[in-house]
Design a protein around this motif. Structure first.
Motif, PDB file in Angstrom:
ATOM      1  N   UNK A  83       0.811  -1.214   0.000  1.00  0.00           N
ATOM      2  CA  UNK A  83       0.000   0.000   0.000  1.00  0.00           C
ATOM      3  C   UNK A  83       0.847   1.269   0.000  1.00  0.00           C
ATOM      4  N   UNK A  84       1.851   1.335   0.873  1.00  0.00           N
ATOM      5  CA  UNK A  84       2.684   2.541   0.938  1.00  0.00           C
ATOM      6  C   UNK A  84       3.450   2.748  -0.366  1.00  0.00           C
ATOM      7  N   UNK A  85       4.045   1.685  -0.888  1.00  0.00           N
ATOM      8  CA  UNK A  85       4.806   1.800  -2.130  1.00  0.00           C
ATOM      9  C   UNK A  85       3.902   2.230  -3.277  1.00  0.00           C
ATOM     10  N   UNK A  86       2.719   1.659  -3.351  1.00  0.00           N
ATOM     11  CA  UNK A  86       1.793   2.027  -4.439  1.00  0.00           C
ATOM     12  C   UNK A  86       1.407   3.503  -4.345  1.00  0.00           C
ATOM     13  N   UNK A  89       4.390   5.663  -5.357  1.00  0.00           N
ATOM     14  CA  UNK A  89       4.629   5.548  -6.807  1.00  0.00           C
ATOM     15  C   UNK A  89       3.645   6.412  -7.589  1.00  0.00           C
ATOM     16  N   UNK A  90       2.394   6.433  -7.168  1.00  0.00           N
ATOM     17  CA  UNK A  90       1.414   7.282  -7.855  1.00  0.00           C
ATOM     18  C   UNK A  90       1.790   8.754  -7.737  1.00  0.00           C
ATOM     19  N   UNK A  91       2.254   9.145  -6.571  1.00  0.00           N
ATOM     20  CA  UNK A  91       2.669  10.535  -6.365  1.00  0.00           C
ATOM     21  C   UNK A  91       3.855  10.880  -7.264  1.00  0.00           C
ATOM     22  N   UNK A 110      14.088   5.688  -3.744  1.00  0.00           N
ATOM     23  CA  UNK A 110      13.871   6.314  -2.441  1.00  0.00           C
ATOM     24  C   UNK A 110      12.568   5.824  -1.820  1.00  0.00           C
ATOM     25  N   UNK A 111      11.509   5.749  -2.641  1.00  0.00           N
ATOM     26  CA  UNK A 111      10.206   5.322  -2.137  1.00  0.00           C
ATOM     27  C   UNK A 111      10.260   3.897  -1.608  1.00  0.00           C
ATOM     28  N   UNK A 112      11.032   3.040  -2.264  1.00  0.00           N
ATOM     29  CA  UNK A 112      11.162   1.662  -1.796  1.00  0.00           C
ATOM     30  C   UNK A 112      11.795   1.623  -0.401  1.00  0.00           C
ATOM     31  N   UNK A 113      12.791   2.458  -0.174  1.00  0.00           N
ATOM     32  CA  UNK A 113      13.416   2.518   1.149  1.00  0.00           C
ATOM     33  C   UNK A 113      12.432   3.039   2.193  1.00  0.00           C
ATOM     34  N   UNK A 114      11.615   4.018   1.804  1.00  0.00           N
ATOM     35  CA  UNK A 114      10.607   4.560   2.719  1.00  0.00           C
ATOM     36  C   UNK A 114       9.585   3.486   3.059  1.00  0.00           C
ATOM     37  N   UNK A 115       9.118   2.755   2.045  1.00  0.00           N
ATOM     38  CA  UNK A 115       8.097   1.728   2.255  1.00  0.00           C
ATOM     39  C   UNK A 115       8.607   0.633   3.184  1.00  0.00           C
ATOM     40  N   UNK A 116       9.865   0.239   3.025  1.00  0.00           N
ATOM     41  CA  UNK A 116      10.447  -0.781   3.902  1.00  0.00           C
ATOM     42  C   UNK A 116      10.532  -0.260   5.335  1.00  0.00           C
ATOM     43  N   UNK A 223       3.172  15.498  -3.047  1.00  0.00           N
ATOM     44  CA  UNK A 223       2.058  15.717  -2.121  1.00  0.00           C
ATOM     45  C   UNK A 223       2.196  14.870  -0.867  1.00  0.00           C
ATOM     46  N   UNK A 224       2.883  13.742  -0.969  1.00  0.00           N
ATOM     47  CA  UNK A 224       3.026  12.843   0.170  1.00  0.00           C
ATOM     48  C   UNK A 224       4.154  13.324   1.079  1.00  0.00           C
ATOM     49  N   UNK A 225       3.845  13.482   2.340  1.00  0.00           N
ATOM     50  CA  UNK A 225       4.832  14.002   3.297  1.00  0.00           C
ATOM     51  C   UNK A 225       6.013  13.051   3.476  1.00  0.00           C
ATOM     52  N   UNK A 226       5.811  11.756   3.280  1.00  0.00           N
ATOM     53  CA  UNK A 226       6.912  10.806   3.417  1.00  0.00           C
ATOM     54  C   UNK A 226       8.008  11.081   2.394  1.00  0.00           C
TER      55      UNK A 226
END
Length: 634
Positions: A83-86, A89-91, A110-116, A223-226
Motif C-alpha cells: 500500500x505505501x509503495x503504491x 509511486x502514484x505521487x 527512495x520510495x522503496x526505502x521509505x516503504x520498507x 504531495x506525500x509528506x513521506x
C-alpha cells in the motif's frame, strides 16, 4: 512461490561468449536458464518469448546470451510493493510526469526505502511479474548504448553484461528508464575530435545531466509528506550516479562498506570500472580503512544455506561480491570455536557498529574451525555463530594487527588498574580545529552598550578538547552586559558559555544579543541563544559580538565555555556504566553518576576491550582499549 530458498540449489555455471573483441568472456550464472524458467511459474511464457525472439524471430547469438544472463540472474530480484509503495509511486508518476523515466527511477528507489522503513510492505519477484516486451526493449536499448560508447571506449563484453545490460538498480518497481531523453546532451563527433577519457566523459555527463544533486528540488513538489521529508544519503547518491552512467554506457559499480569497524554507520559510493586500471588499488575510494568492502552485482553469488539456524539479512543478499582486496592489504583470519553445536554450519565475522556486533563476512564451519578470507588489518573483530536465533560470540575479541598477527583481548583479572575516562566515542580531529579557533577570543563588559570602547576583561588562551574549560575573571567590578568578540580571521564556534561565581553558581541571564559591525543589535536571536544556552549540540559561530544582559550589574568570577562538539564527553549528573568483554559477553563494572568531566573506575581488569556507556542520553559509543596508559577507540 518462495524463491529465495532456491538460489543455492544449483552449481556455478558460466556463459562463455565469443564474437567480442575479447576471445572468451565468462559471465557468472549461479542458476541456469532452465532452472530459472521452472521457478517462474505462470510467468514462464513471458520469459520463453524473449528466448524465442532471439533464437527464431530475430536470431542474434549475443542478444540471446544477454537474455539468458538476465533471466538466470533474476531469481532473487524483486520489487518492493504494498500500500505505501503504491501510494508513493502514484505521487511520483503524477509529479514527475514530464520528467525522463530515469528521474522517476531515482525516486522509486527512495520510495522503496521509505516503504520498507514504514513496514508492512510486500515483494513482487521479477520472475513472476516481468514481461517479454520489457526485457526485449531493455536488451535492445542496452545494445544501442553499447554501440554508442564503443565509438570512444573499448567496453568489453564482460563489463557490458555486468554494468550496462542490467535493468534493475536495487528493489524498485520496474520502469523502462533506459530511454534516449538524455542523448542530445552529448556530441559524439566532438568527442572523437577531442580524444576520450572515461573519467572526463563522466564529468561531462554529470555536469550536463540532472543527477542526484538536482533531484532535491523535486521533493518539495510531492504531495506525500513521506517523500517531502525523506532525507537522502550516500546510497541515493550512488544509485543516482549509476543510473545516469548506465544510460550513457559508462561502466559503473556501486561499492559499499556494510559496517565501519572504527566509526558508526555504513557508506556507499560509485567507481568507474575502467579495465585499464582494474589491477590498481582503488585510489578513488573516499572511505577510511575498513574490514570489508563489497560491490553490488547484477548476478547471483553464493550465500549460506542453513535450515536450522538464523542467517543474518545482510549475509543472505546474493547480489554482492567481496572486493576488499581492491581497497585494502588484506589477510586471512583462522579461528576455532571452543564450543559449538553439532548442526552449526557457518561462522560469521563481526565488527562493532551502532552499539552492537554486526556481521560483515561468513565462512563455512568444520569442527568449530572457520577461515575468514581477505579481511582488513588493524581492526577489532568478533567471531560468532547462531544457535537457532541466538547469536553466540567467541570468548574474546580479536585484534588483527597491521602486520597480520592476531591478538585475543583476554582480561587480566590479576593485574587490575584504575581508569579515569572523559570520553565515550572516537576522538574527532575537528575538536582540535574548533579549539584552536577560539584562541584569542576576548571577553568584554560594560554597563552602557552605547559607549565604546568596552572594558577588556580577559582573553581565551587555551581550550579543553571538546569539554568545558574555564576562564578566570580578575575584576571585582560589576557589569550589566558581558560579551565575547573574535579578534582574528578564525571562525570560533561555541556550544555553551556560562557566567559563574566562585561557589559554582551559574548566573541567570535576562537576555542574549549580538551586535554587528554597524552597531545593529539582534536581541535573543538564534546565534546568541545557541552560544549561551546549555544544549551542547547547538552552537553559534562568533561572526560578531555576542553577549548576555543581566537584570542588574553582576560580578563574574569564572567564565565556563565549551567549543562546538559532539557531546560525547563525560558530563556531571549523567549516569555511566563501564563494561569489558569476557567469555562471550559484556561484563558490567557498575553504574556511576559523574560529578566532574570525567568518571573513574577502580579494580578494572587490564588487557580487555572496554565500553563506556552513557545511560542518561546519547547513542554514539565506541569500544576502546587501554595500552600504555593511552585510550584507543575502535
Amino acid at each position: 512461490m518462495k524463491l529465495i530458498f532456491a538460489i543455492l540449489l544449483f552449481s556455478i555455471l558460466g556463459v562463455t561468449m565469443t564474437g567480442c573483441h575479447r576471445d572468451v568472456v565468462v559471465v557468472p550464472m549461479l542458476v541456469d536458464v532452465n532452472s530459472a524458467l521452472k521457478l517462474s511459474g505462470d510467468n514462464r511464457g513471458e520469459l520463453q518469448k524473449v528466448l524465442d525472439y532471439y533464437r527464431k524471430e530475430k536470431p542474434d547469438s549475443m542478444k540471446l546470451k544477454a537474455a539468458e544472463y538476465l533471466i538466470s540472474n533474476m531469481v532473487a530480484h524483486y520489487a518492493v510493493a504494498g500500500e505505501t509503495m503504491d501510494r508513493l509511486k502514484r505521487d511520483i508518476d503524477s509529479t514527475l510526469r514530464d520528467q525522463p523515466d530515469a528521474v522517476k527511477l531515482m525516486f522509486y528507489l527512495m520510495a522503496a526505502r521509505v516503504a520498507i522503513a514504514q513496514g508492512g510492505n510486500t515483494v513482487e519477484y521479477d520472475l513472476h511479474k516481468i514481461t517479454s516486451d520489457y526485457l526485449i526493449r531493455n536488451i535492445e536499448q542496452s545494445f544501442v548504448i553499447w554501440e554508442n560508447i564503443k565509438n570512444h571506449y573499448d567496453l568489453s563484453c564482460e563489463d557490458f553484461f555486468k554494468y550496462i545490460l542490467p535493468y534493475r538498480i536495487n528493489n524498485e518497481p520496474l520502469i523502462e528508464w533506459k530511454d534516449s531523453a538524455y542523448y542530445y546532451l552529448y556530441n559524439f563527433d566532438k568527442g572523437d575530435q577531442l580524444g576520450f577519457s572515461l573519467g572526463g566523459y563522466q564529468g561531462y555527463i554529470s555536469a550536463k545531466v540532472p543527477t542526484y544533486y538536482n533531484y532535491e528540488k523535486f521533493k518539495e513538489q510531492f504531495s506525500d509528506s513521506l517523500l517531502r521529508k525523506y532525507k537522502s544519503d550516500c546510497i541515493d547518491r550512488a544509485y543516482g550516479t549509476q543510473i545516469i552512467n548506465r544510460i550513457f554506457g559508462i561502466p559503473t559499480a556501486v561499492d559499499f562498506v556494510p559496517h565501519y569497524p572504527t566509526q558508526e554507520n555504513r557508506h556507499y559510493w560509485t567507481i568507474l570500472r575502467d579495465h585499464r586500471y582494474v589491477n590498481s588499488k582503488c585510489y578513488y575510494s573516499y572511505t577510511p580503512y575498513t574490514a570489508k568492502v563489497y560491490r553490488k552485482t547484477s548476478f547471483i553469488n553464493p550465500i549460506p544455506e542453513d535450515k536450522d539456524n538464523f542467517i543474518p539479512h545482510f549475509i543472505r543478499d546474493p547480489y554482492k561480491i567481496d572486493v576488499t582486496e581492491e581497497y585494502e592489504n588484506v589477510v586471512d583470519l583462522n579461528y576455532t570455536f571452543k564450543t559449538f553445536k553439532s548442526n552449526t554450519r557457518y561462522g560469521y565475522l563481526c565488527v562493532f557498529n551502532n552499539l552492537a556486533w554486526n556481521e560483515v563476512a561468513w565462512s563455512e564451519m568444520r569442527g568449530g574451525k572457520v577461515m575468514f578470507e581477505k579481511i582488513g588489518r588493524d581492526i577489532m573483530y568478533m567471531p560468532c555463530y547462531y544457535d537457532v536465533k541466538h547469536q553466540v560470540f567467541a570468548d574474546y575479541p580479536l585484534w588483527v594487527r597491521s602486520n597480520g598477527e592476531v591478538k585475543p583481548l583476554v582480561p587480566d583479572k590479576k593485574r587490575l588498574q584504575k581508569l579515569r575516562l572523559n570520553r565515550k566515542f572516537t576522538y574527532n580531529p575537528s575538536g582540535d580545529y574548533n579549539g584552536a579557533a577560539i584562541i584569542g577570543v576576548q571577553l568584554y563588559a560594560t554597563n552602557d552598550l552605547s559607549k565604546e570602547p568596552y572594558d577588556s576583561i580577559a582573553v581565551i588562551r587555551h581550550y579543553n578538547y571538546m569539554a568545558y574549560d574555564t576562564l578566570c575573571v580578575n575584576t571585582m567590578k560589576k557589569y550589566k552586559y558581558w560579551m565575547v568578540k573574535k579578534v582574528n580571521y578564525n571562525y570560533p564556534a561555541f556550544a555553551s558559555i556560562k557566567f559563574m561565581q566562585d561557589d559554582g553558581e551559574v548566573l541567570t541571564v535576562e537576555s542574549t544579543f549580538t551586535i554587528d559591525p554597524t552597531g545593529k543589535m539582534d536581541k535573543n536571536g538564534l546565534l546568541s541563544r545557541n552560544i549561551f544556552n546549555d544544549d551542547l549540540l547547538d552552537f553559534g559561530t562568533l561572526s560578531k559580538i555576542a553577549g548576555v544582559e543581566f537584570k542588574e550589574p553582576v560580578s563574574v568570577d569564572v567564565v565556563k565555555y565549551i567549543t562546538q562538539n559532539d557531546k560525547n564527553g563525560v558530563y556531571p549528573g549523567d549516569t555511566y556504566e563501564l563494561l569489558y568483554f569476557d567469555k562471550g559477553e559484556w561484563v558490567s563494572l557498575g553504574r556511576k553518576v559523574a560529578s566532574a568531566d570525567y568518571i573513574e573506575y577502580e579494580n578494572v581488569p587490564s588487557g580487555a576491550l572496554y565500553w563506556l556507556r552513557n545511560r542518561t542520553e546519547g547513542k554514539e559509543e565506541r569500544p576502546f582499549t587501554v595500552m600504555n596508559g593511552r585510550v584507543r577507540f575502535w
